[in-house]
Design a protein around this motif. Structure first.
Motif, PDB file in Angstrom:
ATOM      1  N   GLU A 208      37.831  47.829  50.358  1.00 49.20           N
ATOM      2  CA  GLU A 208      36.992  46.799  49.183  1.00 49.20           C
ATOM      3  C   GLU A 208      37.647  47.249  48.679  1.00 49.20           C
ATOM      4  O   GLU A 208      37.235  45.657  47.665  1.00 49.20           O
ATOM      5  CB  GLU A 208      35.614  47.805  49.835  1.00 49.20           C
ATOM      6  N   GLY A 209      37.751  48.392  47.448  1.00 51.97           N
ATOM      7  CA  GLY A 209      38.250  48.188  46.490  1.00 51.97           C
ATOM      8  C   GLY A 209      39.484  47.178  46.327  1.00 51.97           C
ATOM      9  O   GLY A 209      39.835  46.393  44.578  1.00 51.97           O
ATOM     10  N   GLU A 210      40.269  46.843  47.148  1.00 54.90           N
ATOM     11  CA  GLU A 210      41.451  46.356  46.940  1.00 54.90           C
ATOM     12  C   GLU A 210      40.787  44.512  46.717  1.00 54.90           C
ATOM     13  O   GLU A 210      41.639  43.358  45.645  1.00 54.90           O
ATOM     14  CB  GLU A 210      42.705  46.498  47.774  1.00 54.90           C
ATOM     15  N   GLU A 211      39.779  43.953  47.369  1.00 56.00           N
ATOM     16  CA  GLU A 211      39.140  43.259  47.450  1.00 56.00           C
ATOM     17  C   GLU A 211      38.720  42.689  45.925  1.00 56.00           C
ATOM     18  O   GLU A 211      39.118  41.770  45.697  1.00 56.00           O
ATOM     19  CB  GLU A 211      38.376  43.038  48.705  1.00 56.00           C
ATOM     20  N   GLU A 212      38.054  44.223  45.504  1.00 58.04           N
ATOM     21  CA  GLU A 212      37.306  43.618  43.671  1.00 58.04           C
ATOM     22  C   GLU A 212      38.332  43.812  43.273  1.00 58.04           C
ATOM     23  O   GLU A 212      38.495  42.545  42.040  1.00 58.04           O
ATOM     24  CB  GLU A 212      36.926  45.147  44.258  1.00 58.04           C
ATOM     25  N   LEU A 213      39.709  43.950  42.878  1.00 55.30           N
ATOM     26  CA  LEU A 213      40.869  44.241  42.534  1.00 55.30           C
ATOM     27  C   LEU A 213      41.334  42.813  42.684  1.00 55.30           C
ATOM     28  O   LEU A 213      41.458  41.852  41.416  1.00 55.30           O
ATOM     29  CB  LEU A 213      42.067  45.158  42.822  1.00 55.30           C
ATOM     30  N   MET A 214      41.193  41.998  43.449  1.00 53.95           N
ATOM     31  CA  MET A 214      42.118  40.884  43.638  1.00 53.95           C
ATOM     32  C   MET A 214      40.887  39.745  43.412  1.00 53.95           C
ATOM     33  O   MET A 214      41.388  38.684  42.083  1.00 53.95           O
ATOM     34  CB  MET A 214      42.084  40.582  45.603  1.00 53.95           C
ATOM     35  N   LYS A 215      39.357  40.225  42.946  1.00 54.12           N
ATOM     36  CA  LYS A 215      38.693  39.133  42.459  1.00 54.12           C
ATOM     37  C   LYS A 215      38.440  39.279  41.199  1.00 54.12           C
ATOM     38  O   LYS A 215      38.599  37.833  40.280  1.00 54.12           O
ATOM     39  CB  LYS A 215      37.391  39.122  43.493  1.00 54.12           C
ATOM     40  N   ARG A 216      38.752  40.273  40.793  1.00 50.72           N
ATOM     41  CA  ARG A 216      38.561  40.296  38.868  1.00 50.72           C
ATOM     42  C   ARG A 216      40.145  40.347  37.988  1.00 50.72           C
ATOM     43  O   ARG A 216      39.856  39.622  37.095  1.00 50.72           O
ATOM     44  CB  ARG A 216      38.034  42.348  38.480  1.00 50.72           C
ATOM     45  N   GLN A 217      41.116  40.207  39.027  1.00 50.57           N
ATOM     46  CA  GLN A 217      42.158  40.452  37.724  1.00 50.57           C
ATOM     47  C   GLN A 217      42.507  39.178  38.064  1.00 50.57           C
ATOM     48  O   GLN A 217      42.479  38.616  39.343  1.00 50.57           O
ATOM     49  CB  GLN A 217      43.709  41.568  38.703  1.00 50.57           C
ATOM     50  N   CYS A 218      43.075  38.615  36.758  1.00 48.86           N
ATOM     51  CA  CYS A 218      43.482  37.540  36.562  1.00 48.86           C
ATOM     52  C   CYS A 218      44.747  37.377  37.314  1.00 48.86           C
ATOM     53  O   CYS A 218      45.504  36.257  38.089  1.00 48.86           O
ATOM     54  CB  CYS A 218      43.860  36.899  34.913  1.00 48.86           C
ATOM     55  N   LEU A 219      45.642  37.970  37.345  1.00 48.68           N
ATOM     56  CA  LEU A 219      46.815  38.775  37.943  1.00 48.68           C
ATOM     57  C   LEU A 219      46.401  39.178  40.018  1.00 48.68           C
ATOM     58  O   LEU A 219      45.873  39.764  39.921  1.00 48.68           O
ATOM     59  CB  LEU A 219      47.755  39.420  37.432  1.00 48.68           C
ATOM     60  N   LYS A 220      47.055  38.065  40.582  1.00 53.77           N
ATOM     61  CA  LYS A 220      46.496  38.362  41.431  1.00 53.77           C
ATOM     62  C   LYS A 220      47.506  39.880  42.501  1.00 53.77           C
ATOM     63  O   LYS A 220      48.295  38.827  43.989  1.00 53.77           O
ATOM     64  CB  LYS A 220      46.181  37.537  42.637  1.00 53.77           C
TER      65      LYS A 220
END
Length: 255
Positions: A208-220
């Protein structure tokens, strides 16, 4: 180190890093050693620190000085810095990296716990800077890099003592930059985002945390400790000689 910038101004320079034995700190220690700097670091974790020193020696990066020290103990920290200067010469680069982002519920925080969190995440940065100031002044200048965090910028919950201490790093950086500037000592901060150290991956990274990370960061993609080390090198080098009184956000474009 293929493809990395090489900074001639860092060769032979005396560098001290707190918390330099693992995570982001270990990447910083290695990066300075690769530049030919005279590197000393302290850390509370002895085994990974000694393994790092041994590996760097085997790789031909000279002798790196490790001292076991608890940055919460200011007298011990001062002694560690003095010993590093005795071995490597007057310190002209200080990296205030040591910190711990332990989660804690606001209901359970005691005055003692609050003070301890500030001791490990903020207080030592000031006293390390105070200790190296005379050396840097006598040397004609220096560079101090204070590590903060984007956690408070993001408004994260679950660790109020940590986020408030890390927000204070920005204020400390600006105040010291003003006070130290007449001695040609630059003071800057780095505010990392979510950097994928082994600690972060083992304790906090969830699907879940990684999903949020990929959603919020400009760099995926996941950001790595070595990327913080590269920025640290630049701020320590003479290539950034006009830069002080700033905090540089390195979070892949989250905040």
């Amino acid at each position: 180190m293929s493809g990395w910038a090489i900074y001639p101004s860092l060769k032979g320079r005396s560098v001290f890093i707190s918390g330099g034995g693992s995570g982001i700190g270990a990447s910083i220690t290695e990066a300075f050693a690769q530049q030919g700097a005279r590197v000393a670091f302290c850390d509370l974790s002895e085994e990974p620190s000694r393994e790092l020193v041994a590996r760097l020696g085997q790789d031909g990066h000279g002798e790196v000085l490790f001292q076991k020290a608890d940055v919460r103990d200011i007298e011990q920290l001062r002694a560690t810095i003095a010993r590093a200067a005795e071995v490597n010469g007057p310190i002209t680069v200080l990296v205030n990296n040591a910190a711990r982002d332990d989660r804690h519920s606001f209901e359970t925080v005691t005055p003692e716990y609050w003070d301890e969190r500030y001791a490990v995440n903020l207080r030592h940065q000031f006293f390390a800077a105070q200790a190296v100031y005379p050396m840097m002044k006598d040397a004609g200048g220096g560079s101090i890099i204070n590590f903060g965090s984007t956690s408070w910028m993001m408004g994260l919950g679950g660790m109020p003592a940590y986020t408030s201490a890390k927000s204070a790093v920005a204020g400390l950086t600006r105040g010291l930059a003003r006070d130290f500037g007449p001695a040609n000592i630059r003071v800057n901060g780095i505010a990392p985002g979510w950097i994928m150290t082994e600690r972060q991956k083992s304790l906090w990274l969830t699907p879940e945390g990684e999903e949020e990370l990929m959603k919020r960061q400009c760099l995926k993609r996941q950001l790595q400790p070595v990327e913080m080390a590269r920025l640290t090198l630049f701020l320590a080098s003479d290539d950034s000689s006009a830069m002080t009184n700033q905090t540089y956000v390195a979070d892949g474009g989250w905040v």
